[in-house]
Design an enzyme around this catalytic site. Structure first.
Site, PDB file in Angstrom:
ATOM      1  N   CYS A   1      16.363  14.768  -0.531  1.00 26.33           N
ATOM      2  CA  CYS A   1      17.646  15.450  -0.364  1.00 26.33           C
ATOM      3  C   CYS A   1      18.785  14.707  -1.050  1.00 26.33           C
ATOM      4  O   CYS A   1      19.927  15.122  -0.975  1.00 26.33           O
ATOM      5  CB  CYS A   1      17.952  15.614   1.114  1.00 26.33           C
ATOM      6  SG  CYS A   1      17.896  14.063   1.992  1.00 26.33           S
TER       7      CYS A   1
ATOM      8  N   CYS B   1      15.190  24.849   6.517  1.00 25.81           N
ATOM      9  CA  CYS B   1      14.411  24.153   5.485  1.00 25.81           C
ATOM     10  C   CYS B   1      13.229  23.375   6.069  1.00 25.81           C
ATOM     11  O   CYS B   1      12.665  22.510   5.410  1.00 25.81           O
ATOM     12  CB  CYS B   1      15.306  23.205   4.691  1.00 25.81           C
ATOM     13  SG  CYS B   1      16.661  24.058   3.869  1.00 25.81           S
TER      14      CYS B   1
ATOM     15  N   CYS C   1      23.509  22.186  -1.639  1.00 25.87           N
ATOM     16  CA  CYS C   1      23.685  22.260  -0.183  1.00 25.87           C
ATOM     17  C   CYS C   1      23.445  20.882   0.445  1.00 25.87           C
ATOM     18  O   CYS C   1      24.243  20.411   1.260  1.00 25.87           O
ATOM     19  CB  CYS C   1      22.714  23.301   0.386  1.00 25.87           C
ATOM     20  SG  CYS C   1      22.959  23.618   2.128  1.00 25.87           S
ATOM     21  N   CYS C   2      22.345  20.214   0.036  1.00 19.10           N
ATOM     22  CA  CYS C   2      22.076  18.868   0.567  1.00 19.10           C
ATOM     23  C   CYS C   2      23.206  17.908   0.170  1.00 19.10           C
ATOM     24  O   CYS C   2      23.575  17.026   0.947  1.00 19.10           O
ATOM     25  CB  CYS C   2      20.752  18.327   0.033  1.00 19.10           C
ATOM     26  SG  CYS C   2      19.285  19.028   0.810  1.00 19.10           S
TER      27      CYS C   2
ATOM     28  N   CYS D   1      16.835  20.202   8.585  1.00 20.59           N
ATOM     29  CA  CYS D   1      17.609  21.393   8.922  1.00 20.59           C
ATOM     30  C   CYS D   1      16.671  22.553   9.260  1.00 20.59           C
ATOM     31  O   CYS D   1      15.595  22.696   8.676  1.00 20.59           O
ATOM     32  CB  CYS D   1      18.482  21.787   7.736  1.00 20.59           C
ATOM     33  SG  CYS D   1      19.778  20.604   7.383  1.00 20.59           S
TER      34      CYS D   1
HETATM   35 FE1  SF4 Z   1      21.106  22.562   3.194  1.00 19.31          FE
HETATM   36 FE2  SF4 Z   1      18.497  22.782   3.700  1.00 19.31          FE
HETATM   37 FE3  SF4 Z   1      19.529  20.525   2.593  1.00 19.31          FE
HETATM   38 FE4  SF4 Z   1      19.986  21.185   5.160  1.00 19.31          FE
HETATM   39  S1  SF4 Z   1      17.996  20.628   4.215  1.00 19.31           S
HETATM   40  S2  SF4 Z   1      21.457  20.426   3.721  1.00 19.31           S
HETATM   41  S3  SF4 Z   1      20.199  23.421   5.024  1.00 19.31           S
HETATM   42  S4  SF4 Z   1      19.425  22.582   1.697  1.00 19.31           S
END
Ligand code: SF4
Length: 276
Positions: free
Chosen positions: A271, A246, A160-161, A243
């Protein structure tokens, strides 16, 4: 790549002090060409070390001014709109530095963060360029793994990151020679070794961290005393804001990064934007 007549650099520090050098990227190496001289200097780790020594006593504002001169037109500031980033934006605006500013909208930010983008642009009358994830990658990921995949595994969280942050960052850094961040050593165990100037091998760029040695207290005091706009979540127990799904508030005494990906171990909490 620019055309240039390489010059000999007899004294890198002197040229940096005078701002008399220009710089070029060639085959992944940062090449300094100095108006004083007649030979190419490849800026590798040794030169980064020297630059760090030269700027050892410089404050954050001086580091930014020097960086703007050294990397004129090829330098950007990646703002995540935290306390630290707002200080850097403040310095850029105050000194009218030729440094562009961008941020990454992951699509999962807090409403307070969007509000801060607006307030910052209005106060400083500057542009903050916003980069978004590639919608095709995003749709595929969500369709295959679910909307909140990050809670299921570290692998999913990194995916996701990667899609929401790393890929847009890569696009934002294209065609630059240097980028600026608001990183501080104190923020995480993964950042204690960092220096003000670094070679960012992952992005093939010079990375400049003007606030690297600031403490959290210095940062917050400066923001409040200068009237710099900041994220309202900072007043609600969020020292580090990413985010929404998170990031959580922390309790007094908890580590400042404890609220980021709180279900993971400290050494896993990056990340992918700032691997060294
Ligand atoms: Fe995805 Fe969480 Fe990374 Fe944001 S912080 S990109 S929602 S995993």
């Amino acid at each position: 790549m620019k055309n240039y007549f390489p010059a000999k650099l007899n004294n890198l520090s002197q040229c940096i002090e005078e701002g008399s050098n220009t710089n070029y990227l060639f085959g992944g190496l940062l090449i300094f060409a100095c108006t004083h001289s007649t030979e190419i200097i490849n800026m590798k780790q040794e030169d980064i070390n020297q630059l760090n020594q030269t700027l050892a006593k410089a404050n954050a504002e001086e580091i930014l001014k020097k960086a703007a001169t050294l990397f004129h037109g090829k330098i950007s500031f990646a703002s995540s709109l935290g306390f630290e980033d707002q200080i850097i934006t403040h310095f850029i605006a105050k000194n009218n530095l030729p440094i562009s500013i961008f941020t990454l909208d992951t699509g999962r930010l807090f409403p307070e963060t969007y509000d801060l983008i607006d307030r910052t642009v209005a106060k400083y009358k500057l542009n903050i360029e916003v980069y978004f994830p590639d919608y095709r990658q995003l749709e595929k990921m969500v369709s295959e793994k679910g909307i909140n995949l990050f809670y299921d595994s570290i692998e999913n969280r990194k995916m996701c990151c990667g899609i929401r942050k790393t890929e847009p960052l890569k696009r934002a850094l294209q065609n630059l020679d240097a980028w600026i961040t608001g990183l501080r050593k104190e923020q995480a165990v993964t950042r204690t070794h960092m220096k003000a100037i670094e070679w960012d091998a992952m992005h093939d760029l010079v990375k400049i961290n003007p606030l690297i040695n600031w403490t959290a207290e210095e940062v917050e005091t400066f923001v409040r005393s200068e009237g710099i706009p900041y994220n309202k979540l900072h007043d609600k127990g969020f020292p580090s804001i990413g985010c929404q799904p998170c990031t959580r508030a922390i309790q007094p005494g908890e580590d400042i990064r404890a609220g980021r990906w709180w279900w993971e171990q400290p050494e896993q909490k990056e990340c992918g934007l700032h691997k060294s």
